[in-house]
Scaffold this active site. Structure first.
Site, PDB file in Angstrom:
ATOM      1  N   TYR A 185      74.522  73.494  75.268  1.00  0.00           N
ATOM      2  CA  TYR A 185      73.423  74.442  74.715  1.00  0.00           C
ATOM      3  C   TYR A 185      74.525  75.903  75.215  1.00  0.00           C
ATOM      4  O   TYR A 185      75.301  75.924  76.826  1.00  0.00           O
ATOM      5  CB  TYR A 185      72.423  74.112  75.543  1.00  0.00           C
ATOM      6  CG  TYR A 185      71.353  75.412  76.008  1.00  0.00           C
ATOM      7  CD1 TYR A 185      70.729  76.305  75.467  1.00  0.00           C
ATOM      8  CD2 TYR A 185      71.468  76.424  77.427  1.00  0.00           C
ATOM      9  CE1 TYR A 185      70.145  76.973  74.797  1.00  0.00           C
ATOM     10  CE2 TYR A 185      71.005  78.048  76.910  1.00  0.00           C
ATOM     11  CZ  TYR A 185      70.297  77.349  76.030  1.00  0.00           C
ATOM     12  OH  TYR A 185      69.753  79.211  75.836  1.00  0.00           O
ATOM     13  N   ASP A 241      82.474  77.642  79.713  1.00  0.00           N
ATOM     14  CA  ASP A 241      80.997  78.008  79.491  1.00  0.00           C
ATOM     15  C   ASP A 241      80.357  77.688  80.711  1.00  0.00           C
ATOM     16  O   ASP A 241      80.016  76.584  81.313  1.00  0.00           O
ATOM     17  CB  ASP A 241      80.374  78.036  78.298  1.00  0.00           C
ATOM     18  CG  ASP A 241      78.551  78.962  78.464  1.00  0.00           C
ATOM     19  OD1 ASP A 241      78.871  78.799  79.381  1.00  0.00           O
ATOM     20  OD2 ASP A 241      78.209  78.887  78.338  1.00  0.00           O
TER      21      ASP A 241
HETATM   22  C1  LIG Z   1      71.700  78.818  80.790  1.00  0.00           C
HETATM   23  C2  LIG Z   1      72.946  79.308  79.680  1.00  0.00           C
HETATM   24  C3  LIG Z   1      73.602  80.187  78.650  1.00  0.00           C
HETATM   25  C4  LIG Z   1      72.693  81.410  78.666  1.00  0.00           C
HETATM   26  O1  LIG Z   1      72.953  82.047  79.072  1.00  0.00           O
HETATM   27  P1  LIG Z   1      71.480  83.018  79.172  1.00  0.00           P
HETATM   28  O2  LIG Z   1      71.424  83.689  80.571  1.00  0.00           O
HETATM   29  O3  LIG Z   1      69.930  82.525  79.332  1.00  0.00           O
HETATM   30  O4  LIG Z   1      71.821  83.838  78.450  1.00  0.00           O
HETATM   31  C5  LIG Z   1      74.957  79.795  77.985  1.00  0.00           C
HETATM   32  N1  LIG Z   1      75.962  78.794  78.661  1.00  0.00           N
HETATM   33  C6  LIG Z   1      75.214  77.505  79.225  1.00  0.00           C
HETATM   34  C7  LIG Z   1      76.172  76.835  79.680  1.00  0.00           C
HETATM   35  C8  LIG Z   1      73.448  77.944  80.422  1.00  0.00           C
HETATM   36  O5  LIG Z   1      73.882  76.831  81.006  1.00  0.00           O
END
Ligand SMILES: *Cc1c(COP(=O)(O)O)cnc(C)c1O
Length: 427
Positions: A142, A236
């Site tokens: 995600y 990420d």
């Molecule tokens: C929550 C999340 C996102 C998205 O972040 P938002 O601020 O909700 O747009 C991206 N990558 C990871 C790993 C996340 O947990």
């Protein structure tokens, strides 16, 4: 009328089927790990309000720094202008990140931090006239809800209406314990193709997938393979950043370094929306030219908002204080003790832990997000005064680091209560 009723008349909530959802809980105040509702109840926020609130609610130090900044400079356009909080935050972040990270780009949230990361690696190749356009991502990953971020995320019932607009991605199985060789072999196969631009991954823990965990050793191997084939790597750290895995960053557990990193969530201690994408000097250099079209054409009206940067600087003060790592160690040890107690008990399929993240997967028959079990467990936790948001049959704790030993015990008690509920089939 209550907050909940006024809300119900006009608001639309994220990830919520508005027709069947119960009334939202009106929160009037937060302090430390606690939230206080308009009907006089107290909730222990064991998920840090969607993983953002790392120091607890209404932290006085952050409040004071934000208030100061509001009275000095609330905002200024970030094209052609700059300001102290933006510069200082970049300086301080780069000091904490892997040594190859050299440039900082600001956005507003995790999804946009990912969008920028994807644009950076795709245009890195484009600017050099190299045809590398494919991205590799983990199955179940995600990375956010905007279109690029959705494209590199697991395709599911949530993304189905947009399927035809999502770009093609090669998905790699997660190298969970026992499956490492399979993933390494598949990556080697994918890397035979000339057109792979980058590999994006959630380091060590895939959050939304249900806190799926894998080792730093295998991630090192994956990154080494990518580096050998000149495939860019994007870590990420939107969820894992700022202490979650027991170290400041998940990448601190690795010897390999990523080319690009994404941050948001904990970056301001849950105070303001802010996204950060960092990259190497090599990537940045590929955008330098006399030709204006080689620039990174991305920006948001609120890019590098000074108040958000000030909140983040205040949060960094806390992240760099000695108590920070002590708290991580305390929570990590506490989770480990409970995990050991729980593992092997009836009704438990698996207990997983990485640092301050604890996930309990219950043994149940057929499972899915919409399974009634999720709502049963969610309601049970709220009735017990604890905010836990199960992902299907998986319940996890991701607490603010100020959570006390007694409060942790309350979280574990609630999880144990869930187990007994499942064993007794009492729903
Ligand atoms: C929550 C999340 C996102 C998205 O972040 P938002 O601020 O909700 O747009 C991206 N990558 C990871 C790993 C996340 O947990």
């Amino acid at each position: 009328m209550s907050l909940a009723q006024r809300d119900k008349a006009i608001l639309w909530h994220p990830y919520t089927q508005m027709q069947t959802a119960p009334l939202p809980i009106g929160i009037t105040r937060g302090e430390g790990a606690l939230l206080f509702s308009e009907d006089g109840k107290t909730y222990l926020d064991a998920v840090s309000s969607w993983w953002v609130n790392i120091h607890g609610h209404a932290h006085p130090h952050i409040a004071q720094r934000v208030s100061q900044q509001l009275q000095t400079l609330e905002h200024v356009i970030f094209a052609g202008f700059t300001h102290e909080p933006a510069v200082q935050l970049a300086e301080r972040l780069l000091r904490l990140l892997p040594s190859n990270q050299a440039r900082v780009f600001y956005t507003d949230n995790g999804s946009t931090a990912v969008e920028v990361a994807l644009k950076m690696v795709l245009q890195y190749w484009f600017n050099q006239g190299v045809e590398k356009t494919k991205i590799i991502a983990f199955e179940g990953s995600y990375h956010g809800d905007t279109f690029g971020a959705m494209s590199v995320s697991e395709r599911s019932v949530f993304t189905r209406p947009f399927q035809q607009y999502l770009f093609d991605v090669e998905f790699l199985p997660v190298p969970v314990p026992g499956k490492e060789e399979q993933t390494l072999a598949r990556l080697q196969e994918l890397l035979q193709h000339e057109d792979i631009a980058a590999f994006i991954f959630e380091p060590l823990v895939l959050g939304t997938a249900g806190m799926v965990m894998y080792s730093p050793e295998v991630l090192n191997e994956l990154l080494r393979l990518c580096r050998k084939q000149k495939v860019m790597t994007i870590a990420d750290e939107v969820m894992t950043g700022f202490g979650r895995t027991g170290k400041r960053f998940a990448m601190d557990s690795l010897t390999e370094q990523p080319d690009v990193m994404c941050f948001s969530k904990g970056i301001t201690g849950g105070t303001m929306a802010l996204g950060v994408t960092t990259c190497t000097q090599e990537i940045y250099n590929a955008f330098l030219s006399q030709d204006k079209t080689k620039a990174l054409f991305h920006g948001h009206s609120y890019t590098a908002n000074p108040v958000a940067c000030a909140a983040s600087l205040a949060s960094l003060d806390l992240v760099e204080a000695p108590e920070f790592l002590q708290n991580l160690e305390r929570i990590t040890a506490s989770h480990a003790a409970f995990a050991q107690e729980l593992a092997g008990k009836e009704g438990i399929k698996e207990v997983r832990q990485t640092g301050t993240i604890l996930a309990v997967e219950f043994e149940v028959g057929e499972t899915s997000y919409f399974h009634n079990l999720r709502d049963v467990l969610y309601n049970f936790s709220l009735e017990n005064g604890v905010l836990l948001r199960p992902l299907g049959n998986i319940v996890y704790a991701l607490p603010p680091y100020c959570i006390t030993t007694e409060q942790l015990a309350q979280v574990y008690q609630t999880m144990e209560g869930m187990r007994q509920l499942i064993v007794a089939r009492a729903f």
